[in-house]
Write a protein that holds these residues in place. Structure first.
Motif, PDB file in Angstrom:
ATOM      1  N   SER B  80     -54.342  26.291 158.599  1.00 17.21           N
ATOM      2  CA  SER B  80     -53.038  26.894 158.268  1.00 17.21           C
ATOM      3  C   SER B  80     -51.882  26.298 159.063  1.00 17.21           C
ATOM      4  O   SER B  80     -50.770  26.811 158.996  1.00 17.21           O
ATOM      5  CB  SER B  80     -53.053  28.428 158.438  1.00 17.21           C
ATOM      6  N   ARG B 195     -52.211  35.174 153.838  1.00 24.69           N
ATOM      7  CA  ARG B 195     -53.146  34.769 152.786  1.00 24.69           C
ATOM      8  C   ARG B 195     -53.984  35.960 152.316  1.00 24.69           C
ATOM      9  O   ARG B 195     -54.367  36.037 151.156  1.00 24.69           O
ATOM     10  CB  ARG B 195     -54.073  33.661 153.297  1.00 24.69           C
ATOM     11  N   LYS B 201     -52.674  33.924 147.214  1.00 22.89           N
ATOM     12  CA  LYS B 201     -53.094  33.123 148.371  1.00 22.89           C
ATOM     13  C   LYS B 201     -54.548  33.404 148.770  1.00 22.89           C
ATOM     14  O   LYS B 201     -55.074  32.757 149.681  1.00 22.89           O
ATOM     15  CB  LYS B 201     -52.200  33.425 149.588  1.00 22.89           C
ATOM     16  N   LYS B 204     -56.967  30.618 149.283  1.00 26.16           N
ATOM     17  CA  LYS B 204     -56.788  29.717 150.430  1.00 26.16           C
ATOM     18  C   LYS B 204     -57.471  30.241 151.678  1.00 26.16           C
ATOM     19  O   LYS B 204     -57.558  29.548 152.686  1.00 26.16           O
ATOM     20  CB  LYS B 204     -55.291  29.543 150.739  1.00 26.16           C
TER      21      LYS B 204
END
Lengths: 284, 284
Positions: B80, B195, B201, B204
């Motif tokens: 990230s 996320r 998200k 991810k």
């Protein structure tokens, strides 16, 4: 259903169906799009956003194994017809992480030792990607035919081999979008002349381009045969008039958008326990 | 020489030199850049143009065989930290035809059967390209070390092997730009939490991210060793504070710009007779 400035479905309007004659297509035409250059450029910018979002969703879905879908854009054209511009201005708007681009050159010795589809198979897009072929296996029945790079019988065999290959490819989840960018010989002359006149374009010019240009009618015949033999239901050809660069870009973008909209990718559900992970993360 | 909002050379300011300590770097800092977020985003947009133009000239030069130069951006970071954003917003501004991007995953069985550098060598950029490694051979001395995926002696051997490999790579004309995006664990927690909170998200997020996160100090130690052992004159490391995404993107763009400016690619001269070709084209 019409979208943006389109009066109908680009994928239908530009598709090569039974009875299609390349000689009837005017490269200066802009079939199906009512707007002018200015609105076309505006629509292109809007479409870039949509294409990027759809591709990201497709990619997301593929990561969780929920889909094996991908899209493959096959670009064929005479020199200077604008393949590079499509890659730059249409494909270039998408996150590079979701693009698999291959520019096929004259085959290497190793490639020549295999069947003509061997190198192509290796470059098919993985699930979640938009694959782009800048030239393709069709060179083997275009320059291959015009320049007699293989015996007539072998060329003949290839059309069926291509159809079989594309049917399998399509069945594996790859949506094939085949595009021929169609310019006029007059337009090509202007574009090649520009390359000769501008020092920053000299590198794009190759004397061989004029050699091929002199065979224009034979190339058009070879394209016509390609359309007659390989425009199938699962992988139809689209002929995009390309004297207007902005129109050609918009049309190819529209074909890609429709292919992705047909897949209709969705954000995948989490395959883990969201609340449990929040706690674990908070405690970390 | 300062360019745009930079008070000095980013490549010097961010470079890992002798005595560098990762623990001394504040991930929230923005070393060398005086502007705010707004001016940073404006400078990024200007830089995209320059980067695209430089890469096109590099590509042109390579086509005529005048140069074997290329650039390789190696991106390493904790999860990230923004590698994906660099690819999208910095690399994504360049024509896809000039980009060779590889996202390295956990090695496959075939890859594991070879030396750890085998798969990396195959993905080095061709002349004229900007290669991008999203993760790289450094995983083999990062997660490889932290998770003891190889014996200590083998990990030890790898640092020298990397230096030798990069020296050869550099000598072959590939300018290596190594970047670690450095975020704080607090920033990572926020990004991972986002996320988990946004359905678009969820894909991810991976529960394994928190497992790695729990080993943060050991990863920082492994990075420190990487810097101590592999920041060389031909391929130095750069540590880019990355809590501000806009700063990190701008800094990596600046590093790439400087690498290309150092090559100083020129439009190649025509290797054909321009006037003769104009006549031949006009007559065709």
């Amino acid at each position: 259903m019409s979208t943006r400035g389109w009066s109908g479905e680009a994928s239908e309007i530009l598709r090569v169906d039974k009875g299609f004659r390349l000689a009837d297509v005017d490269p200066g035409d802009r079939p199906g799009y009512d707007g002018d250059k200015k609105s076309g450029q505006k629509d292109l910018a809007v479409g870039i956003e949509s294409l990027g979002q759809l591709q990201e969703r497709l990619f997301a879905e593929s990561r969780t194994g929920d889909t094996t879908d991908s899209v493959l854009l096959v670009l064929q054209a005479m020199d200077s017809a604008g393949k590079g511009g499509i890659v730059r201005h249409v494909v270039g708007g998408v996150d590079p992480q979701g693009i698999a681009l291959t520019a096929f050159k004259a085959p290497t010795d190793e490639e020549r030792a295999h069947d003509f589809l061997w190198r192509v198979e290796q470059r098919l897009p993985e699930p979640g990607f938009i694959g782009v072929f800048d030239r393709s296996h069709y060179e083997d029945v275009l320059i291959g035919k015009v320049r007699t790079l293989a015996p007539e019988q072998e060329i003949e065999r290839r059309y069926d081999a291509i159809n079989e290959f594309e049917a399998q490819t399509s069945a594996s989840g790859i949506r094939i979008v085949k595009v021929m960018l169609h310019i006029s010989p007059e337009e090509q002359k202007e574009r090649l002349m520009e390359r000769l006149e501008r020092p920053d374009k000299h590198w794009k010019y190759n004397p061989g381009d004029v050699d091929e240009r002199m065979l224009w009618p034979r190339y058009m015949d070879a394209y016509q045969t390609v359309f007659d033999r390989t425009s199938t239901e699962v992988a139809p050809w689209h002929v995009v008039p390309a004297n207007s660069k902005w129109y050609a870009r918009l049309a190819v973008q529209e074909l890609l958008l429709k292919a992705l909209e047909a897949i209709d990718p969705q954000w995948p559900a989490a395959d883990y326990d969201i609340e449990a992970e929040k706690k674990r993360l908070a405690a970390s």
